[in-house]
Design a protein around this motif. Structure first.
Motif, PDB file in Angstrom:
ATOM      1  N   UNK A 120       0.827  -1.256   0.217  1.00  0.00           N
ATOM      2  CA  UNK A 120      -0.035   0.206   0.171  1.00  0.00           C
ATOM      3  C   UNK A 120       0.881   1.109   0.024  1.00  0.00           C
ATOM      4  N   UNK A 121       2.029   1.111   0.580  1.00  0.00           N
ATOM      5  CA  UNK A 121       2.897   2.251   0.407  1.00  0.00           C
ATOM      6  C   UNK A 121       3.243   2.843  -0.944  1.00  0.00           C
ATOM      7  N   UNK A 122       3.913   1.539  -1.608  1.00  0.00           N
ATOM      8  CA  UNK A 122       4.043   1.753  -3.019  1.00  0.00           C
ATOM      9  C   UNK A 122       2.896   2.544  -3.854  1.00  0.00           C
ATOM     10  N   UNK A 123       1.639   1.881  -3.376  1.00  0.00           N
ATOM     11  CA  UNK A 123       0.532   2.482  -4.055  1.00  0.00           C
ATOM     12  C   UNK A 123       0.364   3.868  -3.781  1.00  0.00           C
ATOM     13  N   UNK A 124       0.482   4.170  -2.644  1.00  0.00           N
ATOM     14  CA  UNK A 124       0.159   5.465  -2.234  1.00  0.00           C
ATOM     15  C   UNK A 124       1.316   6.498  -2.809  1.00  0.00           C
ATOM     16  N   UNK A 125       2.326   6.072  -2.704  1.00  0.00           N
ATOM     17  CA  UNK A 125       3.557   6.922  -3.383  1.00  0.00           C
ATOM     18  C   UNK A 125       3.252   7.152  -4.894  1.00  0.00           C
ATOM     19  N   UNK A 126       2.812   5.856  -5.413  1.00  0.00           N
ATOM     20  CA  UNK A 126       2.639   6.146  -7.088  1.00  0.00           C
ATOM     21  C   UNK A 126       1.541   7.126  -7.355  1.00  0.00           C
ATOM     22  N   UNK A 127       0.622   7.076  -6.259  1.00  0.00           N
ATOM     23  CA  UNK A 127      -0.497   8.237  -6.578  1.00  0.00           C
ATOM     24  C   UNK A 127      -0.112   9.585  -6.115  1.00  0.00           C
TER      25      UNK A 127
END
Ligand code: HEM
Length: 294
Positions: A120-127
């Protein structure tokens, strides 16, 4: 799984155990949950044979590893810590069966949980490219191109704030406690034996404590702002005597994971995210394009 496996079994002698954990533990987690929530007759279905086989394989490997160790040598891993530990009152050691059970608990409690937060950290940083840019800048400044170590953690403060924010937004929906003695909780009288269900996620998204709780904002974790939070409103690892025993280890893993990834790669969202809701939101397909940094 490799992180927890290496901490438990060491890197050299434990190689086979780590390999077996990677194979068996995901099955034990998935099928174990199914088994717990199903009526008794389900235990006879073929799916349970797979659970039993996976558990038996892992049990055999852990017992073999313990058999190869003499009772008094510290190999510098968590298995040694467990084997050498003595009860503070009686001075007794745990039986091999108890040590085995602790190992299985750590392997099952300490793997998917951390992997979810990292995902989820990768997801949020991607957005949030602006936040990702700040993480990259911090990682470059602190590491200057070398691999991250445990000692770098205090200097990776902003990356730590990102992890806190992800833990806030992607928490368990429910935790449980059983009342031991009668007490009044607000207007409700609890009697001994009553089951209490409470929600970390509800606390973490309550607008009484968090400005715009729906917004991903790592800056709410600066030292000054953290000081103004009422005690007990941030409990991603639970609280009290049953608090997650792996909470510092988990945080270290996620910060080290992010620093390692963001030192070398750019992650961009690449399509819809599928989520399976259990007691926590699990990404089931979180496509991202990975490009080397220029
Ligand atoms: C981001 C990752 C993690 C999260 C969000 C998490 C969360 C939790 C939560 C909410 C609990 C229940 C606490 C309570 O009832 O108050 C728990 C318990 C536990 N966790 Fe974790 N955990 C994580 C990582 C780990 C790791 C890495 C390990 C071990 C290597 C671990 C081992 C355990 C164990 C053994 C318990 C049971 C403690 C007890 O009942 O005494 N967890 N965890």
């Amino acid at each position: 799984m490799t992180n927890v496996g290496e901490a438990l079994f060491g890197t050299e002698l434990g190689e086979e155990a780590i390999r077996e954990a990677r194979r068996s533990i995901p099955l034990v987690i998935r099928l174990g949950m199914y088994r717990v929530l199903s009526p008794g007759w389900v235990e006879k279905l073929p799916v349970n044979r797979r659970f039993d086989q996976a558990t038996a394989r892992m049990t055999a490997v852990v017992h073999e590893l313990m058999a190869g160790r003499d009772a008094d040598t510290d190999h510098g891993d968590l298995l040694s810590t467990l084997l050498l530990a003595r009860d503070a009152e009686t001075g007794e050691r745990m039986t091999r069966e108890q040590v085995h059970d602790e190992v299985m608990t750590l392997l099952t409690a300490g793997t998917e949980t951390t992997a979810l937060i990292l995902a989820w950290a990768c997801h949020e940083l991607g957005h949030h490219p602006g936040v990702a840019e700040r993480v990259r800048a911090e990682v470059d400044e602190v590491l200057g191109g070398r691999p991250v170590t445990f000692d770098d953690l205090p200097a990776l403060a902003y990356t730590g704030q990102v992890v806190s924010e992800v833990l806030r937004m992607y928490s368990l929906w429910i935790l449980m406690r059983r009342t031991e003695q009668e007490l009044d909780l607000g207007p409700v009288r609890l009697r001994p034996g009553d089951e209490v269900v409470f929600s970390p996620l509800a606390l973490h998204t309550d607008p009484r404590y968090w400005d715009h709780p729906e917004v991903f904002d790592p800056d709410r974790w600066t030292t000054e702002r953290v000081r103004s939070l009422p005690p007990g409103v941030f409990i991603p690892f639970g609280n009290g005597i049953r608090q997650c025993i792996g909470h510092l280890f988990a945080r270290a893993e996620v910060v080290i994971g992010l620093a390692t990834i963001f030192a070398r790669w750019r992650l961009e969202p690449a399509g819809p995210v599928r989520v399976r809701y259990t007691t926590i939101a699990c990404p089931r397909g979180l496509p991202m394009t990975v490009r080397p940094r220029d």
